[in-house]
Design a protein around this motif. Structure first.
Motif, PDB file in Angstrom:
ATOM      1  N   TYR A   1       5.104   3.827   6.375  1.00  0.00           N
ATOM      2  CA  TYR A   1       5.213   2.380   6.552  1.00  0.00           C
ATOM      3  C   TYR A   1       6.101   1.737   5.492  1.00  0.00           C
ATOM      4  CZ  TYR A   1       2.083   2.056   2.593  1.00  0.00           C
ATOM      5  OH  TYR A   1       1.555   2.165   1.333  1.00  0.00           O
TER       6      TYR A   1
ATOM      7  N   SER B   1       6.326  -2.076   3.760  1.00  0.00           N
ATOM      8  CA  SER B   1       5.556  -3.319   3.674  1.00  0.00           C
ATOM      9  C   SER B   1       5.996  -4.101   2.455  1.00  0.00           C
ATOM     10  CB  SER B   1       4.065  -2.988   3.582  1.00  0.00           C
ATOM     11  OG  SER B   1       3.282  -4.149   3.569  1.00  0.00           O
TER      12      SER B   1
ATOM     13  N   LYS C   1       0.811  -6.533   3.932  1.00  0.00           N
ATOM     14  CA  LYS C   1       0.121  -6.745   5.207  1.00  0.00           C
ATOM     15  C   LYS C   1       0.223  -5.510   6.108  1.00  0.00           C
ATOM     16  CE  LYS C   1       1.223 -11.587   4.739  1.00  0.00           C
ATOM     17  NZ  LYS C   1       2.249 -12.567   5.057  1.00  0.00           N
ATOM     18  N   THR C   2       1.417  -4.985   6.224  1.00  0.00           N
ATOM     19  CA  THR C   2       1.602  -3.784   7.044  1.00  0.00           C
ATOM     20  C   THR C   2       0.944  -2.582   6.369  1.00  0.00           C
ATOM     21  OG1 THR C   2       3.608  -4.680   8.043  1.00  0.00           O
ATOM     22  CG2 THR C   2       3.347  -2.295   8.130  1.00  0.00           C
ATOM     23  N   LYS C   3       0.906  -2.561   5.057  1.00  0.00           N
ATOM     24  CA  LYS C   3       0.213  -1.492   4.326  1.00  0.00           C
ATOM     25  C   LYS C   3      -1.271  -1.471   4.703  1.00  0.00           C
ATOM     26  CE  LYS C   3      -1.097   0.091  -0.247  1.00  0.00           C
ATOM     27  NZ  LYS C   3      -1.138  -0.184  -1.677  1.00  0.00           N
TER      28      LYS C   3
ATOM     29  N   ASN D   1       4.090   5.402   1.779  1.00  0.00           N
ATOM     30  CA  ASN D   1       5.030   4.304   1.774  1.00  0.00           C
ATOM     31  C   ASN D   1       6.411   4.897   2.021  1.00  0.00           C
ATOM     32  OD1 ASN D   1       7.099   2.529   0.460  1.00  0.00           O
ATOM     33  ND2 ASN D   1       5.301   1.263   0.124  1.00  0.00           N
TER      34      ASN D   1
ATOM     35  N   SER E   1       7.249  -4.293   8.979  1.00  0.00           N
ATOM     36  CA  SER E   1       7.110  -5.713   9.252  1.00  0.00           C
ATOM     37  C   SER E   1       8.428  -6.282   9.768  1.00  0.00           C
ATOM     38  CB  SER E   1       6.662  -6.449   7.979  1.00  0.00           C
ATOM     39  OG  SER E   1       7.576  -6.193   6.933  1.00  0.00           O
TER      40      SER E   1
ATOM     41  N   GLY F   1       3.019  -3.078  12.950  1.00  0.00           N
ATOM     42  CA  GLY F   1       3.552  -3.922  11.895  1.00  0.00           C
ATOM     43  C   GLY F   1       3.064  -5.352  12.003  1.00  0.00           C
TER      44      GLY F   1
END
Length: 144
Positions: free
Chosen positions: A8, A10, A14-16, A38, A58, A89
């Protein structure tokens, strides 16, 4: 043992949070290996040996967050045909990040589960439950 790689990008966490919920759901299924990283720590090998690749990014200024671009460029060079792909996302206004990830995964020849999952701004309890359920569903799908 089947493997799920969750990668991901982020900017504000938020997306994390969504990625962590997906990972927790997947980890609750016995017999599946789950990798959560990450995008800054991820390497192409992290997805090369995965059966399912879950990408999160995101939306920023009506586009997928730029920090995901270098990783996607690396994935483009790999043979990902037939791997399961899922996108997720958060976004504030327009939400283009997830559809962009879906299109890219399809261009890699992946079997993409659509429509992906999104959250507007900070993921709610319901959003995180949906993410947890998504992780479980992907993991169970790999075992069946």
């Amino acid at each position: 043992m089947p493997k799920i790689a969750i990668i991901y990008a982020s900017q504000s966490g938020k997306t994390k949070r969504m990625a962590e919920a997906i990972a927790n759901g997947a980890k609750s299924v016995e017999g599946v290996d789950v990798l959560l990283k990450n995008v800054f720590q991820a390497k192409p090998d992290d997805v090369l040996d995965a059966d399912a690749v879950v990408l999160g990014g995101s939306t920023y200024n009506s586009k997928l967050i730029k920090t995901m671009d270098p990783f996607l460029a690396q994935l483009e060079k790999l043979d990902l045909k037939g791997k399961v792909g899922v996108a997720f996302g958060s976004y504030g206004w327009s939400g283009e990040g997830v559809p962009i990830l879906i299109d890219r995964m399809k261009s890699f020849g992946m079997s993409v589960i659509e429509p992906g999952t999104t959250a507007v701004q900070l993921p709610t309890k319901e959003d995180l439950e949906r993410c947890t359920d998504l992780g479980k569903a992907v993991a169970n799908g790999l075992l069946n």
